[in-house]
Scaffold this motif. Sequence first.
Motif, short mmCIF file in Angstrom:
data_model
loop_
_atom_site.label_atom_id
_atom_site.label_comp_id
_atom_site.label_asym_id
_atom_site.label_seq_id
_atom_site.Cartn_x
_atom_site.Cartn_y
_atom_site.Cartn_z
N GLY A 77 0.79 -1.22 0.00
CA GLY A 77 0.00 0.00 0.00
C GLY A 77 0.82 1.27 0.00
N LEU A 78 2.09 1.19 -0.43
CA LEU A 78 2.96 2.37 -0.42
C LEU A 78 2.92 3.14 -1.73
CD1 LEU A 78 6.09 0.87 1.40
CD2 LEU A 78 4.09 2.03 2.38
N GLY A 79 2.14 2.65 -2.70
CA GLY A 79 2.03 3.33 -3.98
C GLY A 79 3.08 2.88 -4.97
N ASP A 80 3.02 3.46 -6.17
CA ASP A 80 3.99 3.17 -7.22
C ASP A 80 5.24 4.00 -6.98
OD1 ASP A 80 5.48 2.65 -9.45
OD2 ASP A 80 3.97 3.29 -10.90
N MET A 81 6.31 3.35 -6.55
CA MET A 81 7.51 4.07 -6.16
C MET A 81 8.30 4.63 -7.34
SD MET A 81 7.19 3.89 -2.91
CE MET A 81 8.74 4.29 -2.12
N GLN A 82 7.89 4.28 -8.57
CA GLN A 82 8.52 4.88 -9.75
C GLN A 82 7.81 6.15 -10.19
OE1 GLN A 82 9.01 1.92 -12.85
NE2 GLN A 82 11.12 1.59 -12.22
N ASP A 83 6.70 6.47 -9.55
CA ASP A 83 6.01 7.72 -9.80
C ASP A 83 6.94 8.88 -9.41
OD1 ASP A 83 4.26 10.10 -8.88
OD2 ASP A 83 2.84 8.84 -9.98
N ALA A 84 6.87 9.96 -10.17
CA ALA A 84 7.76 11.10 -9.91
C ALA A 84 7.58 11.66 -8.51
CB ALA A 84 7.52 12.19 -10.95
N ARG A 85 6.40 11.47 -7.92
CA ARG A 85 6.17 11.97 -6.57
C ARG A 85 6.73 11.05 -5.51
NH1 ARG A 85 -0.15 12.29 -7.40
NH2 ARG A 85 0.48 10.35 -8.44
N ARG A 86 7.00 9.80 -5.86
CA ARG A 86 7.49 8.81 -4.89
C ARG A 86 9.01 8.68 -4.93
NH1 ARG A 86 2.98 9.51 -4.19
NH2 ARG A 86 4.05 10.65 -2.55
#
Length: 520
Positions: free
Chosen positions: A177-186
């Motif tokens: 549930g930590l999100g897509d870590m390759q997203d620019a915000r992550r």
Amino acid sequence: MVILRAAVCAALFLISAMVQTVLAQDVTLTSPDGTVEISGDLLGFDGEFYRVQTLYGELTVDGSGVLCDGPACPNLTDYVARLTFSGSETMGRLLVPALIQAFADRQGYRVTRTQPNTNELVLTLEDAANARFVGVLTILLANTDQGFTDLLANDADIVMAQREMRPRERSDAMLAGLGDMQDARRGRVLALDGLVPVVAQDNPVAKISTPKLAAILTGRITNWSDLGGPDAPITLHLRNESAGIWQVVVDRLLRPAGGTLTEGALRHISDQALGKAVAQDPFGLGLISASAAGANKTLGLTGACGFSLLADRLSLKTEDYPLSAPMFLYLPARRLPKLGRDFIRFTRSDAAQLVIRRAGLTDQAPEEIAIRDQGDRFANAIAQAGPEVGLKALQTMVSDLSDRKRLSLSFRFEAGSARLDAQSRSNVALLAQALEAGQYDARDLLFAGFSDGNGGAAANQRIAEKRAGAVLLAVKQAAETANLEQLTLNARGFGEALPMACDDSAWGRQVNRRVEVWVH
């Protein structure tokens, strides 16, 4: 006064430990009219929002709209933000503390630094004007692997990484549930570094090709005479397996070569130890971070066509140097305390870029580079001209670019993919931010696409123009608040007309496939 401050800090850490103990206990959040009630384990509070694990999953609740009941409920008036960094020791010992100090100075906070053990730093931020603590920032000094492990275990808020996140780690983060870590915000690039081959100063060898580096790693080359040096065995010095920079070696050299590491390589627990060992070894060859090369001689990377590249500031910033190694911060898809959010924004500021340079790393502040300051690039283009790219094509390119300056923000692609690599994705955000700030208003930006030399010149020109257009579109989409009518944006393809490296290796071809931005 010093004794008093130490006592206060000790008390604060004790309170922090007590708070962490009770966080696992139940809380009940109730709306003022009593019609809505949420119960669960309090996972965190950022001064504004509660994060609660309930029967229905993890919920984030605005603290201004509920009343909290239970032993874990925080004190809303004396809230102290807590943030834990974990990962690369190289980043955690110098760079991140220096950035925190600069951030605190700008906010008017006093910083007290303690070290509970050899693998942990604690920086306490105090608002001296109001006599209250505002934050406790803990830095766990480990390695990139451990940083991701701590994030998945909810033992860290931010990962300090000397490599990009692995596919398995990304998948595990999504499941957690930590999100897509390759997203620019992550995942964002904090600073730039590179992997460089180094030797002792009296070693006569000055350059090496990446295929030969890979051959040394796999044991196919074992003697300096194969590199134009003395008849002596090569002693290989490398970082330990958990180090982020070692994983750059695997990704950029070992894996493409399809080999395994030769036996007998000497492993070192830090860049400093590796650099010192190479300096004292006349027949040693080390692979180390560019920022830690120290007094050793750095070998240029070359190929059969004669191009040679060194890991200097501009080649790292433009990613022209093929063994680049960006330093990342990874953040989960949950709210950080406001102090943490402010710090993350600060890392993109001009003041932060100055701190990064002072730490011996390469910053990301965009620079404009005149043609005369671009080394041998145009001379190499003329030297490589042939039937596919003749003098007329080169004259056209020079005519189009001669009254412009090249931006240091370049864009390259992952191997075998149309997806931009990690540093380039960060560059999209940086350029979009500059456009939103009006930094290039009334100016003309040309997105110039280049290709490798494989295939026909006409096809390569079309491919290069398509890539340039794709990058231009990505920047436009990222610059949501920019007034694009205040500037001119165009894309053009120049194909294989301006090679950066030889096309005789995969890394050379990848370096040549790029999009540059030229400003008038």
